[in-house]
Design a protein around this motif. Sequence first.
Motif, short mmCIF file in Angstrom:
data_model
loop_
_atom_site.label_atom_id
_atom_site.label_comp_id
_atom_site.label_asym_id
_atom_site.label_seq_id
_atom_site.Cartn_x
_atom_site.Cartn_y
_atom_site.Cartn_z
N GLN A 1 -6.22 -2.77 -4.44
CA GLN A 1 -6.10 -2.51 -3.01
C GLN A 1 -7.49 -2.54 -2.37
O GLN A 1 -8.49 -2.23 -3.02
N GLY B 1 0.81 -1.22 0.00
CA GLY B 1 0.00 0.00 0.00
C GLY B 1 0.84 1.26 0.00
O GLY B 1 0.51 2.25 -0.66
N ARG C 1 -7.90 1.14 1.95
CA ARG C 1 -6.62 1.66 1.47
C ARG C 1 -6.82 2.58 0.27
O ARG C 1 -6.07 3.55 0.09
#
Length: 355
Positions: A247, A64, A251
């Motif tokens: 993601q 991330g 996130r």
Amino acid sequence: MVNNSSGETTVGNGSLADGLGGLDDGIPQSLQVVLTIMLAMVAFSLGCTVEVPKLWFYLRRPWGVLVGLICQFGLMPLAAYLLTTGFSVPPVQAVAVIIMGCCPGGSISNIITYWLDGDMDLSIIMTGCSTVLGLGMMPLSLYMYTHFWVDTAYIKIPYFNIGITLITLVVPVASGVAVKYKWPKTAKIILRAGSVVGVLLAVVVGLASILLYQGSWHVDTSIVIIGSVFPLLGYSAGFIMAVILRQPWQRCRTIAMETGAQNVQICSTILQLSFPPEQMAIMIIFPLIYASFQLLTGLLLVTAYQIYKKTHLRRIADASGPELQSTPSVNSGNGEINMGFENDHRPVPTQVVID
């Protein structure tokens, strides 16, 4: 060209207000002290949301973080360059726009991320990492996108100010993490108080932009348009990139905020250090416009999200019974609280993203 004919650079000795036309020094400086204290309080309270195991998780598997940094130092400078060329912005103001796009993330992203139920651990790590990497990525990005108009050797990167920014982020957040670790109940109380201070901080900044710097809005229409769409473009590009790279939704919201919310103070400092007063007075208008629309867009997103969340929870409660109202769902995979959204973390194929 932006350079002085003599090849020298005059450093302005005033504040942001001086560059905008001679406000009383005491008013902006006193306001800056108040805002700094409020920001430190907010950073401390947001630190109370951070969990050490999750911090370690992102350090070991920083997928991330890497996505966010690609958006921060890849998409934002490129978007700034495309906007300046697309609107045929004069070189002096074009350099200001590109410097804004090359800056690391700002602390306002942490506040907005909190109200969007984003991943606070990821948000704080991304802000810190972008600030550190900005020491090297900013000169590289500025060389790539501004050498057409200005000799980048005369653009001074405020390494000291960037270091201070990092310290003012790390110290309050680390203190909040320690409080959460030792006194979790106290951390919850501090977090509630900090969220209120965060709202007040946003309101004060917005009012200050309107009342103290009214004359700064008399600029070319193209600059106002760029300043208004650039933050939204950053938020959208960051979110889309995170979705493409599979993601989780939490996130995605975090990466979006970290991409669009730039550190305006660093941009203003670079302009004051690098350009003569007559040019700096024109260039420094853009960071103010960007900051205003960055905050306004963030508040609109928070308002829309909170309305959606309450409507969604009410619809689930009506369909499933009253017991769901008092039972938030928990994603035990990585320790994230789902805030009542059962589909907030969509399933991710293991062959694409490994968490």
